[in-house]
Design a protein around this motif. Structure first.
Motif, short mmCIF file in Angstrom:
data_model
loop_
_atom_site.label_atom_id
_atom_site.label_comp_id
_atom_site.label_asym_id
_atom_site.label_seq_id
_atom_site.Cartn_x
_atom_site.Cartn_y
_atom_site.Cartn_z
N ASP A 163 47.07 42.19 41.19
CA ASP A 163 45.84 41.41 41.05
C ASP A 163 44.60 42.32 41.04
O ASP A 163 43.62 42.08 41.74
CB ASP A 163 45.73 40.38 42.19
CG ASP A 163 44.69 39.30 41.89
OD1 ASP A 163 44.44 39.04 40.71
OD2 ASP A 163 44.12 38.75 42.85
N LYS A 165 41.20 43.65 39.83
CA LYS A 165 40.07 42.98 39.18
C LYS A 165 39.24 43.94 38.34
O LYS A 165 38.71 43.56 37.30
CB LYS A 165 39.17 42.34 40.25
CG LYS A 165 39.83 41.22 41.04
CD LYS A 165 40.12 40.01 40.17
CE LYS A 165 40.51 38.79 40.97
NZ LYS A 165 41.75 38.98 41.74
N LYS A 199 40.45 39.82 29.65
CA LYS A 199 40.00 38.60 30.34
C LYS A 199 40.93 37.43 30.06
O LYS A 199 41.04 36.52 30.89
CB LYS A 199 38.57 38.27 29.93
CG LYS A 199 37.54 39.21 30.53
CD LYS A 199 36.14 38.63 30.58
CE LYS A 199 35.53 38.48 29.22
NZ LYS A 199 34.10 38.06 29.30
N THR A 202 43.51 38.26 32.73
CA THR A 202 42.95 38.19 34.09
C THR A 202 41.53 37.63 33.96
O THR A 202 40.57 38.39 33.82
CB THR A 202 42.93 39.59 34.75
OG1 THR A 202 44.26 40.12 34.75
CG2 THR A 202 42.41 39.52 36.17
N PRO A 203 41.37 36.30 34.00
CA PRO A 203 40.07 35.68 33.73
C PRO A 203 38.94 36.16 34.64
O PRO A 203 37.78 36.18 34.21
CB PRO A 203 40.34 34.19 33.91
CG PRO A 203 41.81 34.05 33.63
CD PRO A 203 42.44 35.30 34.16
N ASP A 204 39.26 36.53 35.87
CA ASP A 204 38.21 36.98 36.79
C ASP A 204 38.08 38.50 36.82
O ASP A 204 37.51 39.07 37.76
CB ASP A 204 38.43 36.44 38.20
CG ASP A 204 39.80 36.81 38.77
OD1 ASP A 204 40.64 37.33 38.01
OD2 ASP A 204 40.02 36.56 39.97
N GLU A 206 36.68 42.21 36.20
CA GLU A 206 35.36 42.84 36.09
C GLU A 206 35.53 44.07 35.21
O GLU A 206 36.24 45.01 35.58
CB GLU A 206 34.82 43.21 37.47
CG GLU A 206 34.59 42.02 38.38
CD GLU A 206 34.05 42.45 39.74
OE1 GLU A 206 32.87 42.81 39.83
OE2 GLU A 206 34.84 42.46 40.70
N HIS A 236 30.84 43.54 32.36
CA HIS A 236 30.08 43.27 33.58
C HIS A 236 29.28 44.47 34.07
O HIS A 236 28.29 44.31 34.78
CB HIS A 236 31.04 42.81 34.68
CG HIS A 236 31.87 41.63 34.31
ND1 HIS A 236 33.04 41.74 33.59
CD2 HIS A 236 31.68 40.30 34.53
CE1 HIS A 236 33.55 40.53 33.38
NE2 HIS A 236 32.75 39.65 33.94
#
Length: 501
Positions: A163, A165, A199, A202-204, A206, A236
């Motif tokens: 996971d 990010k 994205k 992994t939609p969230d 950065e 981002h």
């Protein structure tokens, strides 16, 4: 010299993102092999990682770490570092002209990162490779199960996804030295398409797009504008890099490079705002200053060596011996990041162990903390909360890189949850103490919880194995009366004053 300074409880810069105190480690020199990882060392754990080094890393409380590069990533096949170690190929690393054994890959590094409690920030290869390989890497790392890459990870003994990010979209793609170097528009298009694919997985996520390798690049700052015009809505952060030195042996000019860095950040912040306005975008893009440190002591010598050597394995490379002057500079640079924390949300000291690093470790021998370890640790431990604006009224100096540089360098962080105010102070004057009057408006009843300092050392003094003479010590000579912190700061000194408020 007399110096007045002031903070107000309600006049702040921004809430600091804890990742401002992050780090970077690359498959380069001895950063990984005989740095964090050395099977057979007396301090090696069951996975081959050095426990003595890990303990020093834990004491820094690093929020995140960027891996595996750096220039290394631009020709890296991430698949080489997974599966049984005996089956992994040895490759030639074109960036640093050395052999890569791939005995540490993503799964081994994840074990180490979890052990030292650091979040991973991973980089994908957009130099020699592209979107497809980046997508596969993210699927292997982040997807739970039921696909080729996620099930392959599970077959390697890692049942749960990591996971992750934070994803860096390549490294220093503006640099002609980079494997797979690209022009700005070309790279911006690739970064945009890669960002959209990552994205989707992994939609969230950065996503961090490459900015300039330094502010002396001929393409700076047009590079940032052209890149962001292609990918602004899907990223981002934009990364900045800068290394510092004092080859001219001019201490005050060296210290003045902190002001130069502030201009660098301000300029790119302006580019970001311009592109946002031009695109009528709703999202904000911030700065990830993901490579910074002092690097000059042996830079030219090392450059000659690595361009001529015959592909060694984990060679001694960029192993700077940091002195007291470097520690004072790093303290001030961290102050600048705090003062610019409205725009700089992530910053990574480069690197963490052996290679231009706060921690050094001998093969088969001891590890020790370099001089720059201490201001980095102080900022990481006590620089969390809201950055307050600090007004300084005192003597200044002019130098080659900047004018009107304050001899007193200061930042302030209000830990409102913990009920504390921390002042980070550097007296950069070569010979005069600072007679300080620091007004603490809105902090009635403030008392000193502790005062730590580094002072009284020769500028060229260093630490070494079994010899950590330059470290934080108990400070003295400061007190609070009627909401004013007063006292004397010796010349060439660093102070951390933690006030209970």
């Amino acid at each position: 010299m007399r110096v007045r300074a002031a903070v107000h409880r309600d006049i702040d810069v921004a809430r600091i993102d804890n990742r401002l105190y992050s780090a970077f480690i690359e498959h380069m020199g001895r950063a990984i092999y005989s740095g964090i990882y050395e099977p057979g060392h007396p301090e090696a754990d069951a996975h081959g990682f050095r426990r003595d080094v890990a303990a020093m890393v834990r004491d820094l409380q690093i929020p995140a770490i960027r891996y595996p590069g750096g220039n290394f990533v631009s020709a890296y096949r991430w698949e080489d570092g997974i599966g049984p170690k005996e089956d992994r190929p040895v490759r030639l690393d074109l960036a640093w002209r050395s052999k890569e054994t791939n005995q540490v890959g993503i799964n081994e590094f994840a074990v180490w990162a979890q052990d030292v409690d650091i979040e991973m920030m991973l980089a994908v290869n957009l130099g020699s490779r592209g979107l497809e390989e980046a997508r596969d890497f993210v699927e292997y790392v982040n997807h739970p199960s039921g696909t080729y890459w996620s099930d392959l990870r599970r077959s390697h003994g890692v049942e749960n996804p990591y996971d992750v990010k934070m994803w860096c979209l390549g490294n220093e793609m503006d640099g002609p030295w980079q494997i797979g170097h690209k022009e700005a528009k070309e790279y911006g298009r690739l970064a945009d398409e890669t960002a959209k694919a990552l994205k989707a997985l992994t939609p969230d996520a950065e996503l961090i797009v490459c900015g300039s390798s330094n502010d002396e690049m001929p393409t700076y700052p047009d590079w940032e504008r052209e890149v962001l015009e292609e990918c602004y809505e899907n990223v981002h952060y934009i990364s900045l890099h800068k290394y510092f030195g004092n080859s001219s042996n001019d201490t005050l000019n060296f210290f003045g490079k902190v002001e130069e860095t502030g201009r660098y950040i301000q300029s790119i912040a302006g580019v970001i705002d311009f592109v946002k306005a031009k695109k009528r975008a709703k999202n904000d893009v911030h700065i990830c200053f993901d490579e910074w440190n002092v690097w000059y002591h042996i830079r030219e010598e090392d450059s000659r060596r690595w361009h001529s050597w015959d592909w060694p394995e984990a060679p001694d490379l960029l192993e700077e011996n940091y002195n007291f002057e470097d520690a004072l500079f790093v303290a001030s640079l961290l102050n600048e990041f705090i003062r610019r924390s409205d725009r700089v949300k992530i910053a990574c000291i480069a690197q963490l162990v052996n290679v231009i690093a706060p921690i050094r470790a001998e093969r088969g021998g001891p590890a020790w903390r370099q001089t720059i370890y201490w201001p980095y640790q102080m900022a990481s431990l006590y620089g969390r909360g809201k950055a307050l604006r600090v007004a300084v009224d005192g003597p200044t100096y002019d130098c080659h890189v900047a004018d009107d540089v304050n001899y007193l360098d200061a930042s302030a962080v209000h830990d409102d949850a913990g009920g504390a105010l921390t002042l980070f102070l550097v007296n950069r004057h070569l010979s005069e103490p600072a007679d300080l009057r620091f007004e603490l408006t809105g902090f009635a009843g403030a008392t000193i919880e502790f005062h730590k300092t580094m002072a009284g050392h020769d500028l060229r003094a260093t630490n070494g194995p079994g010899r950590e003479d330059i470290a934080m010590a108990q400070g003295s000579g400061l007190g609070v009366e009627d909401g004013v912190l007063g006292g004397s700061l010796p010349p060439l000194s660093y102070h951390v004053v933690r006030l209970r408020v």
